[in-house]
Scaffold this active site. Structure first.
Site, PDB file in Angstrom:
ATOM      1  N   GLU A 226     -13.500   2.702  21.463  1.00 32.06           N
ATOM      2  CA  GLU A 226     -14.352   2.994  22.616  1.00 32.06           C
ATOM      3  C   GLU A 226     -15.803   3.424  21.920  1.00 32.06           C
ATOM      4  OE1 GLU A 226     -12.205   6.307  24.637  1.00 32.06           O
ATOM      5  OE2 GLU A 226     -10.466   5.204  25.102  1.00 32.06           O
TER       6      GLU A 226
ATOM      7  N   GLU B 102      -2.702  -0.474  25.844  1.00 31.42           N
ATOM      8  CA  GLU B 102      -2.530   0.744  26.156  1.00 31.42           C
ATOM      9  C   GLU B 102      -2.046   0.729  27.581  1.00 31.42           C
ATOM     10  OE1 GLU B 102      -5.502   3.672  25.177  1.00 31.42           O
ATOM     11  OE2 GLU B 102      -5.809   2.771  23.196  1.00 31.42           O
TER      12      GLU B 102
HETATM   13  C1  XIL Z   1      -4.328   9.996  24.774  1.00 30.92           C
HETATM   14  C2  XIL Z   1      -3.017  10.587  24.178  1.00 30.92           C
HETATM   15  O1  XIL Z   1      -1.889  10.000  24.645  1.00 30.92           O
HETATM   16  C3  XIL Z   1      -2.743  11.891  24.650  1.00 30.92           C
HETATM   17  O2  XIL Z   1      -1.579  12.789  23.978  1.00 30.92           O
HETATM   18  C4  XIL Z   1      -4.169  12.678  24.353  1.00 30.92           C
HETATM   19  O3  XIL Z   1      -4.286  14.144  24.666  1.00 30.92           O
HETATM   20  C5  XIL Z   1      -5.582  12.217  24.656  1.00 30.92           C
HETATM   21  O4  XIL Z   1      -5.606  10.696  24.121  1.00 30.92           O
HETATM   22  N1  XIL Z   1      -7.348   5.788  25.389  1.00 30.92           N
HETATM   23  C6  XIL Z   1      -6.971   5.924  24.004  1.00 30.92           C
HETATM   24  C7  XIL Z   1      -5.717   6.745  23.469  1.00 30.92           C
HETATM   25  O5  XIL Z   1      -7.638   5.217  23.300  1.00 30.92           O
HETATM   26  O6  XIL Z   1      -5.973   7.337  22.301  1.00 30.92           O
HETATM   27  C8  XIL Z   1      -5.618   7.992  24.775  1.00 30.92           C
HETATM   28  O7  XIL Z   1      -4.437   8.669  24.238  1.00 30.92           O
HETATM   29  C9  XIL Z   1      -5.495   7.377  26.116  1.00 30.92           C
HETATM   30  C10 XIL Z   1      -6.953   6.737  26.369  1.00 30.92           C
END
Ligand code: XIL
Length: 371
Positions: free
Chosen positions: A165, A281
């Protein structure tokens, strides 16, 4: 299929009935076996790896979690336990306990292990956010973290999200902390390390573990626009310079109103870079409007299922087989999704419900993987 003449068909069915009863001439009488059930799972249906984000506690303590994961998936990504704040809570003090559990679980069960992530502007410990030092001190902090973590898991992790990101949503510029409007959560990395820090992150990771596949991971590709343009420019630029990047992660935290044409267009453009493409994701929120009274109606369930199906179909249609790193969902049960707690709302974004039962979303995804 050939149709039998009614007479012949009649004879055939009569024979079949006798055979099933074990009474047809020439048949020895024996117990009739029911046909073997055809069990289909996501990993057996998909022509590429199917992954899920996981947390170590649930792998250890939740039988539904472990059982469903092992039945359905053949790749895992660390959900949050390989992030900076967990791995290096104080400078030079590394904590690999939860990460090691996940990585050895993957090895024990022959799952592909994807590490998430080495460098992100979030999930940073206070000592990094408040670090005082010149650019050489920052470079040392950055390099030590990447090399320490990548070396610790050398040979045990198939791949890493090296940088997560790094780009702004509004104009695709690198996140910074220069106070310019629209920067959102700026990045201390860009602020202290300059614009080429991404390339150096890949180089450090590669030196520490030359066999790991290295990814740039981000969200919002499906919106098109400047963020997608700039992401493509970033990864193609790295590739041209010989920086060791193998793939690009398209997070796909989408919701039921997502623009399907945008998803397909982004997959096509990402594939055209020649890099591996990982849907890294995936989840599909059904309550993007934060409605506190929302009910997860069957209409919403079906809409979500249709979109899961679409994502899988579009991935297969737009990403050539050799570039498919797979589809990873961000956890798999609504009980474990990050969305309700992160956004403070009810939601049901994943293929399994909170009791680990298959939802219509699961069957939609399955259909998209194989039809
Ligand atoms: C999320 C996790 O699942 C949570 O446990 C944490 O509180 C916040 O992050 N994009 C990403 C991930 O790249 O690392 C994130 O994961 C969700 C959004």
């Amino acid at each position: 299929m050939k149709f039998l003449a009614p007479q012949a068909a009649h004879g055939y069915y009569a024979f079949l009935a006798l055979a099933l009863a074990g009474l047809a001439p020439g048949c020895k009488k024996r117990a009739v076996q029911p046909p073997a059930a055809v069990v289909s799972t996501l990993k057996s249906a998909a022509p590429f790896p199917m992954g899920s984000a996981v947390v170590s506690g649930s792998l250890q303590n939740n039988y539904y979690y472990q059982g469903t994961l092992l039945a359905e998936y053949n790749s895992i990504t660390s959900d949050y336990e390989l992030k900076f704040n967990i791995v290096e809570p104080q400078q030079g003090v590394f904590n690999y306990t939860p990460g090691d559990y996940i990585v050895s679980f993957a090895a024990q069960h022959h799952l592909r292990m994807h590490g998430h992530n080495l460098i992100w502007h979030q999930a940073l410990p206070d000592w990094v956010l408040h670090f005082q030092g010149d650019s050489a001190a920052w470079e040392n902090l950055f390099k030590t973290h990447i090399e320490g973590e990548a070396a610790h898991y050398k040979g045990q992790v198939n791949s890493w999200d090296v940088v997560n990101e790094a780009l702004r949503d509004d104009n695709g510029a690198l996140r910074n902390m220069d106070g310019k409007p629209g920067d959102g959560a700026g990045s201390v990395w860009r602020q202290h390390l300059g614009p080429d820090y991404i390339a150096r992150a890949f180089q450090y990771a590669h030196e520490a573990d030359p066999n790991a596949l290295l990814f740039y991971n981000d969200y919002g590709q499906e919106w098109g626009g400047l963020k997608l343009d700039s992401m493509i420019a970033l990864v193609t630029g790295l590739k041209k310079r010989g920086i060791p990047i193998s793939g690009i992660g398209m997070q796909m935290h989408i919701d039921i109103n997502a623009d399907t044409a945008g998803i397909s267009a982004a997959l096509k453009r990402l594939a055209a870079t020649g890099l591996l493409v990982h849907v890294s994701e995936l989840d599909i929120a059904v309550n993007p409007g934060n409605n506190p009274n929302i009910v997860f109606t069957s209409a919403l369930q079906l809409q979500q299922a249709a979109l899961y199906q679409f994502v899988a179909e579009s991935y297969r249609a737009n990403v050539p087989a050799a570039q498919r790193y797979g589809i990873t969902t961000w956890e798999f049960s609504d009980a474990d999704s990050w969305i309700p707690s992160f956004y403070g709302r009810k939601d049901w974004p994943l293929p399994f419900d909170a009791a680990y039962k298959k939802k219509p979303a699961y069957y939609g995804l399955m259909k998209g993987l194989k039809d």
